[in-house]
Design a protein around this motif. Structure first.
Motif, PDB file in Angstrom:
ATOM      1  N   MET A   1      -7.373   5.396   8.808  1.00 57.43           N
ATOM      2  CA  MET A   1      -6.554   4.897   7.720  1.00 57.43           C
ATOM      3  C   MET A   1      -7.309   3.761   7.034  1.00 57.43           C
ATOM      4  SD  MET A   1      -3.399   5.347   6.293  1.00 57.43           S
ATOM      5  CE  MET A   1      -2.744   6.462   7.483  1.00 57.43           C
ATOM      6  N   ALA A   2      -7.285   3.754   5.724  1.00 57.82           N
ATOM      7  CA  ALA A   2      -7.994   2.743   4.941  1.00 57.82           C
ATOM      8  C   ALA A   2      -7.309   1.382   5.073  1.00 57.82           C
ATOM      9  CB  ALA A   2      -8.033   3.163   3.479  1.00 57.82           C
ATOM     10  N   ASP A   3      -8.113   0.324   5.106  1.00 56.52           N
ATOM     11  CA  ASP A   3      -7.574  -1.036   5.135  1.00 56.52           C
ATOM     12  C   ASP A   3      -7.235  -1.465   3.719  1.00 56.52           C
ATOM     13  OD1 ASP A   3      -7.811  -1.357   7.878  1.00 56.52           O
ATOM     14  OD2 ASP A   3      -9.860  -2.123   7.725  1.00 56.52           O
ATOM     15  N   LEU A   4      -6.015  -1.936   3.524  1.00 56.53           N
ATOM     16  CA  LEU A   4      -5.559  -2.375   2.212  1.00 56.53           C
ATOM     17  C   LEU A   4      -5.760  -3.876   2.065  1.00 56.53           C
ATOM     18  CD1 LEU A   4      -2.183  -0.426   2.042  1.00 56.53           C
ATOM     19  CD2 LEU A   4      -4.342   0.182   0.954  1.00 56.53           C
ATOM     20  N   SER A   5      -6.200  -4.285   0.892  1.00 52.96           N
ATOM     21  CA  SER A   5      -6.397  -5.696   0.597  1.00 52.96           C
ATOM     22  C   SER A   5      -5.692  -6.012  -0.721  1.00 52.96           C
ATOM     23  CB  SER A   5      -7.896  -5.987   0.484  1.00 52.96           C
ATOM     24  OG  SER A   5      -8.120  -7.304   0.087  1.00 52.96           O
ATOM     25  N   SER A  52      -6.746  -3.037  -2.982  1.00 57.36           N
ATOM     26  CA  SER A  52      -8.039  -2.370  -2.916  1.00 57.36           C
ATOM     27  C   SER A  52      -8.206  -1.791  -1.517  1.00 57.36           C
ATOM     28  CB  SER A  52      -9.158  -3.376  -3.204  1.00 57.36           C
ATOM     29  OG  SER A  52     -10.414  -2.765  -3.057  1.00 57.36           O
ATOM     30  N   ALA A  53      -8.779  -0.607  -1.460  1.00 61.86           N
ATOM     31  CA  ALA A  53      -9.085   0.033  -0.179  1.00 61.86           C
ATOM     32  C   ALA A  53     -10.341   0.864  -0.368  1.00 61.86           C
ATOM     33  CB  ALA A  53      -7.933   0.918   0.280  1.00 61.86           C
ATOM     34  N   ASP A  54     -11.384   0.503   0.346  1.00 62.25           N
ATOM     35  CA  ASP A  54     -12.652   1.240   0.265  1.00 62.25           C
ATOM     36  C   ASP A  54     -13.157   1.362  -1.174  1.00 62.25           C
ATOM     37  OD1 ASP A  54     -12.486   1.604   3.031  1.00 62.25           O
ATOM     38  OD2 ASP A  54     -11.415   3.507   2.815  1.00 62.25           O
ATOM     39  N   PRO A  81      -7.052   6.527   0.647  1.00 60.13           N
ATOM     40  CA  PRO A  81      -6.490   5.230   0.246  1.00 60.13           C
ATOM     41  C   PRO A  81      -5.038   5.344  -0.232  1.00 60.13           C
ATOM     42  CG  PRO A  81      -8.689   5.493  -0.661  1.00 60.13           C
ATOM     43  CD  PRO A  81      -8.289   6.816  -0.091  1.00 60.13           C
ATOM     44  N   ALA A  84      -2.748   5.598   2.685  1.00 61.48           N
ATOM     45  CA  ALA A  84      -2.564   4.279   3.311  1.00 61.48           C
ATOM     46  C   ALA A  84      -1.537   3.458   2.533  1.00 61.48           C
ATOM     47  CB  ALA A  84      -3.897   3.541   3.393  1.00 61.48           C
ATOM     48  N   ASP A  87       1.950   4.841   3.231  1.00 61.94           N
ATOM     49  CA  ASP A  87       2.374   4.440   4.574  1.00 61.94           C
ATOM     50  C   ASP A  87       2.828   2.979   4.577  1.00 61.94           C
ATOM     51  OD1 ASP A  87       2.710   4.996   7.401  1.00 61.94           O
ATOM     52  OD2 ASP A  87       0.983   3.672   7.711  1.00 61.94           O
ATOM     53  N   PHE A  88       2.072   2.119   3.893  1.00 60.97           N
ATOM     54  CA  PHE A  88       2.443   0.704   3.776  1.00 60.97           C
ATOM     55  C   PHE A  88       3.802   0.558   3.085  1.00 60.97           C
ATOM     56  CE2 PHE A  88       2.640  -2.991   0.973  1.00 60.97           C
ATOM     57  CZ  PHE A  88       2.539  -4.023   1.887  1.00 60.97           C
TER      58      PHE A  88
END
Length: 145
Positions: A1-5, A52-54, A81, A84, A87-88
């Motif tokens: 899963m991509a990390d979200l920022s 932002s993610a990846d 992304p 992700a 899901d968030f």
């Protein structure tokens, strides 16, 4: 899963401005015709958040009439992304339905369809750019929560 920022409004506007073609139609914005200050003002006015993610920009704006529905956007055809972000939103914002409006031919269509969005309609001549009116495709998805 991509990390979200989560991006601040000014940074989000600058990043959208730096990717004008893939960000066209992003949450109803047009970085080709709107400068960074106007983009930032519109993001603030709508309560939108840009993440932002990846290297992919993702957006979410709440629907004030339907609190469990979110307007979503992505600048990429990659579904990871967007998955992700969904899901968030399901976990932390308790969203159960999502809507996306994208210009016809946008790369985001592939990501939306891969994440279970279905075409809900077409808004003919909904946006004006490049000297003419263009259609916008509407996609929707629901998730059991």
């Amino acid at each position: 899963m991509a990390d979200l920022s989560l991006l601040g409004t000014a940074e989000a506007a600058a990043r959208l401005s730096a990717a004008p073609q893939t960000a066209r139609g992003f949450l109803g914005l047009d970085p080709v015709t709107q400068n960074a200050a106007l983009l930032a003002r519109e993001l603030t006015r709508t309560g939108a958040q840009v993440l932002s993610a990846d290297g992919v920009l993702l957006g979410y704006a709440p629907n004030s009439v339907q609190p469990r529905q979110g307007w979503v956007a992505t600048t990429s055809a990659d579904p990871a992304p967007l998955a992700a972000l969904l899901d968030f939103l399901r976990t932390y914002r308790r969203c159960t339905s999502y809507v996306a409006e994208v210009p016809e031919g946008a790369p985001a269509v592939a990501a939306l369809e891969a994440c279970g969005f279905t075409g809900a309609g077409r808004l003919p001549g909904h946006v004006f750019h490049s000297g003419g009116y263009h259609d916008v495709l509407v996609y929707s998805a629901t998730q059991e929560g």
